[in-house]
Scaffold this motif. Structure first.
Motif, PDB file in Angstrom:
ATOM      1  N   UNK A  51      17.518   0.510  24.665  1.00 22.81           N
ATOM      2  CA  UNK A  51      17.065   1.536  23.726  1.00 22.81           C
ATOM      3  C   UNK A  51      16.013   1.011  22.749  1.00 22.81           C
TER       4      UNK A  51
ATOM      5  N   UNK B 115      23.509   9.363   9.872  1.00 18.43           N
ATOM      6  CA  UNK B 115      22.656   9.944  10.921  1.00 18.43           C
ATOM      7  C   UNK B 115      22.657  11.468  10.838  1.00 18.43           C
TER       8      UNK B 115
ATOM      9  N   UNK C 119      19.826  10.255  17.579  1.00 19.10           N
ATOM     10  CA  UNK C 119      20.737  10.330  18.733  1.00 19.10           C
ATOM     11  C   UNK C 119      20.839   8.951  19.400  1.00 19.10           C
ATOM     12  N   UNK C 120      19.692   8.290  19.532  1.00 11.71           N
ATOM     13  CA  UNK C 120      19.698   6.958  20.153  1.00 11.71           C
ATOM     14  C   UNK C 120      20.404   5.936  19.260  1.00 11.71           C
TER      15      UNK C 120
ATOM     16  N   UNK D 245      15.935  13.847  14.770  1.00 13.03           N
ATOM     17  CA  UNK D 245      17.058  14.097  15.682  1.00 13.03           C
ATOM     18  C   UNK D 245      17.062  13.129  16.870  1.00 13.03           C
ATOM     19  N   UNK D 246      15.933  13.039  17.551  1.00 10.02           N
ATOM     20  CA  UNK D 246      15.927  12.176  18.743  1.00 10.02           C
ATOM     21  C   UNK D 246      16.179  10.701  18.416  1.00 10.02           C
TER      22      UNK D 246
ATOM     23  N   UNK E 165      12.722   2.331  23.812  1.00  6.63           N
ATOM     24  CA  UNK E 165      12.591   3.751  23.503  1.00  6.63           C
ATOM     25  C   UNK E 165      12.324   3.947  22.015  1.00  6.63           C
TER      26      UNK E 165
ATOM     27  N   UNK F 103      27.790   3.638  18.216  1.00  8.01           N
ATOM     28  CA  UNK F 103      29.042   3.898  18.934  1.00  8.01           C
ATOM     29  C   UNK F 103      29.341   2.763  19.916  1.00  8.01           C
TER      30      UNK F 103
ATOM     31  N   UNK G   7      22.612   6.504  17.070  1.00  6.56           N
ATOM     32  CA  UNK G   7      24.028   6.820  17.035  1.00  6.56           C
ATOM     33  C   UNK G   7      24.759   6.241  18.251  1.00  6.56           C
ATOM     34  N   UNK G   8      24.099   6.337  19.419  1.00 10.75           N
ATOM     35  CA  UNK G   8      24.606   5.708  20.625  1.00 10.75           C
ATOM     36  C   UNK G   8      24.866   4.231  20.421  1.00 10.75           C
TER      37      UNK G   8
END
Lengths: 241, 241
Positions: free
Chosen positions: B108, B172, B187-188, B183-184, B111, B194, B190-191
């Motif tokens: 990631x 987040x 989301x990454x 947002x995008x 990205x 987690x 947050x992944x």
């Protein structure tokens, strides 16, 4: 398994452990579907049943671990017998993880039941869960039948689950950008989608173990790439840098 | 380990496997930190190194599996020796999963390097990764020293990682609600948060195995609850139903 070798104490022990594996597998299949149904129908009672049931799945894993250790200690298996018994341990460990993900899905039912529904999302998740549950059923069949071809087919089917996940990821991004009130429910739904995709990975792990058990070699490189979102900078066309 | 029993063929085999575990553990520790640093400093070259290195970690797990199977087949260990050798397999499996999460984090990086940075997030993630890496180092020490007290301490420290995750989750959500362009990337991120929290869970699994190895019983119920977000409908005060 070698059909020629006569029924031994080891075989009887193995049958005991395999019966436990099938029981555990059945409970995990049920947990996946009930978790997805509870989410889709906002059935908090069913969700609670899934959460409580995870304890039984965990206990079965411990029992399988103890039985396999006892079998190894008593029967001192070698070669193929040892491979079988160690595979059983690995399958149990993967089943336990899938059960955990189902429990986690059920937990979020309670949270999501209090939020605005996101149109279509929970039924998509239910389809994804159903496909995963079918893969699990087939891979357990493949294990019992020592069917490497079926196990390889399951590995390929994981690709479908991954595609369902990638489609949902994009859908959630769109919903969140449309309306900030969708952000919190979508974060939870996204978790569930990701966890379902991970269940598929664990089913694939089991399938790989079955292939290894039957053929003696792990299936290399034909495992489909799981999560495209980590590789694709343009996760959604609407999103700029 | 029983200090009284003389060095046997089994002990020598065990030493070989334990050397592999320590090597694997060292590589996983490095992968965690390098993944977090590459994310924080947007160092795509370092991220690529982490991704490529995961192959070595996977190969070590396979080697450990083969060595343990060979040891069981040759030495037919029972009682404590069998417990040790089966624990080694479980530790290797958990290490492999942690390595996978580090690889995923590194993926990631590429990205996220193309998106607007989210202030403070990657350095918070780096702190979370550092704490996880320290827990891993300590639990491997606890394993080698057969130190159940240290293993129990690691289990408790997982709570801190969980709290860091819960704080980031809320952060987040806030970022995403403030500006849809967040947002995008969120989301990454947050992944990654987690997955780091899950690394902590796998370290905890190893710690539980160490406690089991030393004491003969699994530490029950004192494992801190991991992810509060699945239980709390009000994940953020700003969010309505």
């Amino acid at each position: 398994m070698n059909d020629e070798h006569i029924s031994s104490a080891f075989d009887r022990d193995l049958e005991t452990v395999q019966a436990l594996i099938m029981k555990m597998g059945g409970l995990v299949e049920e947990a996946i579907m009930n978790a997805a149904i509870s989410l889709d129908t906002r059935d908090e009672e069913l969700a609670e049943k899934v959460r409580a049931g995870d304890r039984v799945i965990d206990d079965l894993e411990e029992q399988i671990d103890q039985e396999t250790a006892r079998t190894i200690a008593l029967r001192a298996p070698t070669a193929i017998d040892l491979r079988v018994i160690l595979t059983v341990m690995k399958i149990a460990s993967n089943l336990e993880r899938i059960g955990d993900y189902a429990k986690n899905m059920a937990k979020r039912t309670t949270v999501l039941a209090q939020m605005t529904p996101i149109t279509g999302a929970t039924s998509s998740l239910r389809r994804m869960a159903r496909e995963t549950e079918r893969m699990l059923r087939d891979v357990l069949d493949a294990y019992i039948q020592r069917d490497a071809a079926l196990a390889r087919e399951v590995i390929q089917r994981d690709h479908d689950v991954d595609q369902m996940y990638n489609a949902l990821f994009r859908e959630f991004l769109t919903f969140m950008m449309e309306d900030p009130r969708n952000i919190t429910p979508c974060m939870h739904l996204h978790f569930i989608a990701k966890n379902t995709e991970r269940m598929g990975d664990h089913v694939t792990n089991i399938a790989e173990q079955v292939v290894y058990l039957v053929t003696g070699t792990m299936p290399e490189d034909n495992r489909p790439k799981s999560d495209k979102t980590s590789l694709d900078p343009k996760v959604s066309p609407q999103v700029g840098a």
